[in-house]
Write a protein that holds these residues in place. Structure first.
Motif, PDB file in Angstrom:
ATOM      1  N   UNK A 220       0.830  -1.209   0.000  1.00 27.70           N
ATOM      2  CA  UNK A 220       0.000   0.000   0.000  1.00 27.70           C
ATOM      3  C   UNK A 220       0.863   1.257   0.000  1.00 27.70           C
ATOM      4  N   UNK A 221       1.949   1.249   0.756  1.00 28.85           N
ATOM      5  CA  UNK A 221       2.846   2.407   0.787  1.00 28.85           C
ATOM      6  C   UNK A 221       3.473   2.663  -0.575  1.00 28.85           C
ATOM      7  N   UNK A 222       3.830   1.604  -1.283  1.00 27.71           N
ATOM      8  CA  UNK A 222       4.374   1.780  -2.632  1.00 27.71           C
ATOM      9  C   UNK A 222       3.364   2.487  -3.531  1.00 27.71           C
ATOM     10  N   UNK A 223       2.086   2.154  -3.349  1.00 25.39           N
ATOM     11  CA  UNK A 223       1.036   2.746  -4.170  1.00 25.39           C
ATOM     12  C   UNK A 223       0.769   4.204  -3.817  1.00 25.39           C
ATOM     13  N   UNK A 224       0.852   4.538  -2.525  1.00 24.49           N
ATOM     14  CA  UNK A 224       0.486   5.881  -2.086  1.00 24.49           C
ATOM     15  C   UNK A 224       1.678   6.839  -2.056  1.00 24.49           C
ATOM     16  N   UNK A 225       2.899   6.313  -2.151  1.00 21.93           N
ATOM     17  CA  UNK A 225       4.096   7.157  -2.027  1.00 21.93           C
ATOM     18  C   UNK A 225       4.151   8.299  -3.044  1.00 21.93           C
ATOM     19  N   UNK A 226       3.770   8.099  -4.313  1.00 25.67           N
ATOM     20  CA  UNK A 226       3.812   9.244  -5.233  1.00 25.67           C
ATOM     21  C   UNK A 226       2.959  10.417  -4.773  1.00 25.67           C
ATOM     22  N   UNK A 227       1.793  10.138  -4.190  1.00 24.93           N
ATOM     23  CA  UNK A 227       0.946  11.224  -3.686  1.00 24.93           C
ATOM     24  C   UNK A 227       1.567  11.859  -2.449  1.00 24.93           C
ATOM     25  N   UNK A 228       2.080  11.041  -1.554  1.00 24.87           N
ATOM     26  CA  UNK A 228       2.725  11.529  -0.326  1.00 24.87           C
ATOM     27  C   UNK A 228       3.854  12.496  -0.663  1.00 24.87           C
ATOM     28  N   UNK A 229       4.761  12.073  -1.541  1.00 23.56           N
ATOM     29  CA  UNK A 229       5.896  12.920  -1.910  1.00 23.56           C
ATOM     30  C   UNK A 229       5.494  14.035  -2.874  1.00 23.56           C
ATOM     31  N   UNK A 230       4.529  13.746  -3.741  1.00 23.54           N
ATOM     32  CA  UNK A 230       4.095  14.767  -4.676  1.00 23.54           C
ATOM     33  C   UNK A 230       3.471  15.957  -3.978  1.00 23.54           C
ATOM     34  N   UNK A 231       2.611  15.701  -3.000  1.00 21.61           N
ATOM     35  CA  UNK A 231       2.023  16.787  -2.222  1.00 21.61           C
ATOM     36  C   UNK A 231       3.100  17.541  -1.445  1.00 21.61           C
ATOM     37  N   UNK A 232       4.089  16.800  -0.970  1.00 18.42           N
ATOM     38  CA  UNK A 232       5.223  17.431  -0.284  1.00 18.42           C
ATOM     39  C   UNK A 232       5.971  18.369  -1.241  1.00 18.42           C
ATOM     40  N   UNK A 233       6.175  17.924  -2.469  1.00 18.09           N
ATOM     41  CA  UNK A 233       6.862  18.750  -3.456  1.00 18.09           C
ATOM     42  C   UNK A 233       6.087  20.031  -3.740  1.00 18.09           C
ATOM     43  N   UNK A 234       4.769  19.970  -3.595  1.00 16.20           N
ATOM     44  CA  UNK A 234       3.969  21.166  -3.787  1.00 16.20           C
ATOM     45  C   UNK A 234       4.382  22.297  -2.860  1.00 16.20           C
ATOM     46  N   UNK A 235       4.817  21.953  -1.648  1.00 13.02           N
ATOM     47  CA  UNK A 235       5.279  22.985  -0.723  1.00 13.02           C
ATOM     48  C   UNK A 235       6.507  23.689  -1.277  1.00 13.02           C
ATOM     49  N   UNK A 236       7.430  22.935  -1.863  1.00 14.07           N
ATOM     50  CA  UNK A 236       8.634  23.534  -2.439  1.00 14.07           C
ATOM     51  C   UNK A 236       8.293  24.427  -3.620  1.00 14.07           C
ATOM     52  N   UNK A 237       7.404  23.951  -4.491  1.00 11.94           N
ATOM     53  CA  UNK A 237       7.015  24.736  -5.662  1.00 11.94           C
ATOM     54  C   UNK A 237       6.434  26.079  -5.222  1.00 11.94           C
ATOM     55  N   UNK A 238       5.519  26.053  -4.260  1.00 10.53           N
ATOM     56  CA  UNK A 238       4.876  27.284  -3.827  1.00 10.53           C
ATOM     57  C   UNK A 238       5.826  28.240  -3.138  1.00 10.53           C
ATOM     58  N   UNK A 239       6.702  27.709  -2.290  1.00 11.86           N
ATOM     59  CA  UNK A 239       7.648  28.568  -1.579  1.00 11.86           C
ATOM     60  C   UNK A 239       8.612  29.229  -2.560  1.00 11.86           C
TER      61      UNK A 239
END
Length: 359
Positions: A220-239
């Protein structure tokens, strides 16, 4: 298609309170209600589930839009929206149907306590939470030192547990009002202080399978990891966008000398944001997680460079408190490399991937 963005009322509220949210933990109760009121938490959630529709890329864009004005608020949104994503990808439809409505209404805060689990998935550390079969349920023990959006009013946190009977590790949702659940005082952070960040412990907390998000944590973690990290990357993009915008608004005498650097970095950021959006939608990061690791590292570098340009453009004014947000963005940028998985951990994973690929 235009990316979703917060409404003007939220933009104005964030602009007015960004400094306080970074420095004053007493403002923590205000953040989630404002995000929910503006529809930020519903981005990318199917309409059939009570959301605004769209995709996970739209949720990432929303995190970025909030981070452009306040990383504290974006950090809260990341935790809340990531927990919502866990339910959307859960193999427990009853938990999803019962828990999504109060999450989307902001009645409870979603907290993603899976940093330990993501490190476990990568072989960095063992699980810190343990489950022992007790009748029709499980007695849970353990602690996690750092979870965001543990809202004192009400929260539900995700955590991964190993099992004493040899069953695969599982992911449970832990309601705040279950006996044995303990939230610490807020951590004494140097910034992002209104993010409801605290430690969590469970001592003899008993939950049955109705609270289980996933029975097989690893797959399950393998499946959800792209969303977990992708949403995290959104913080970098916005900042990074916020810092570059502030640079462009500095006095002409300051910004002219760094105009070429600013333009080149803006182009780099736009390309990275496009790669992020495409990668989470076309399955690239599910099939090749190393590509997402590399992008997360590259985005952190872009944030560092963007804030450096803002410091140069703002000059001495940027070193004054409450003057345009430069000092706050410097603090916010210092947080990006240590969000779990940290850049050190990601670089180690990439090096391991390279060694494996060359064997």
């Amino acid at each position: 298609m235009n990316a979703p963005r917060p409404d003007q009322a939220l933009d104005a509220w964030l602009d007015l309170h960004a400094e306080a949210l970074d420095s004053d933990p007493s403002r923590a109760a205000e953040v989630l209600p404002q995000l929910v009121l503006a529809g930020a938490a519903a981005a990318g959630v199917p309409k059939a589930a009570g959301g605004a529709g769209g995709t996970i890329a739209d949720a990432i864009d929303m995190v970025a839009a909030v981070a452009r004005r306040s990383l504290t608020a974006a950090f809260v949104l990341w935790g809340h929206r990531t927990f919502i994503e866990y339910l959307l990808q859960s193999d427990n439809p009853t938990l999803r149907e019962e828990t999504l409505p109060p999450l989307l209404a902001g009645e409870i805060a979603g907290a993603t306590g899976l940093s330990n689990a993501m490190k476990f998935l990568s072989g960095i550390e063992g699980l810190q939470m343990h489950a022992t079969r007790r009748g029709n349920g499980y007695a849970l023990e353990g602690g996690l030192p750092w979870i965001t959006n543990l809202r004192r009013e009400a929260f539900i946190a995700a955590a991964a547990f190993d099992h004493d009977d040899g069953a695969p590790p599982a992911i449970f949702a832990i309601p705040h009002d279950t006996p044995g659940v303990e939230r610490s005082d807020d951590l004494d952070l140097v910034g992002l202080r209104a993010s409801n960040t605290a430690a969590l412990r469970v001592k003899g907390t008993v939950l049955d399978e109705t609270w289980r998000i996933a029975a097989d944590a690893r797959n399950w973690l393998l499946r959800v990891r792209p969303a977990f990290l992708g949403l995290q990357c959104g913080m970098s993009v916005g900042l990074a966008r916020g810092a570059l915008e502030a640079t462009s608004e500095a006095a002409a005498s300051s910004r002219d000398s760094i105009r070429a650097e600013t333009g080149a970095l803006q182009a780099t950021l736009d390309e990275q944001a496009m790669q992020l959006r495409h990668g989470v939608l076309d399955g690239t990061y599910l099939e090749r997680p190393a590509a997402l690791f590399a992008l997360r590292i590259a985005l952190a570098d872009t944030v560092t460079r963007a804030v450096s340009l803002e410091v140069q453009a703002s000059g001495g004014r940027g070193f004054l408190r409450n003057q345009g947000g430069t000092a706050r963005r410097v603090r916010e940028a210092s947080f990006i490399p240590i969000v779990t998985p940290s850049l050190v951990q990601l670089k180690a994973q990439l090096e391991q991937h390279r060694r494996t690929a060359t064997l």
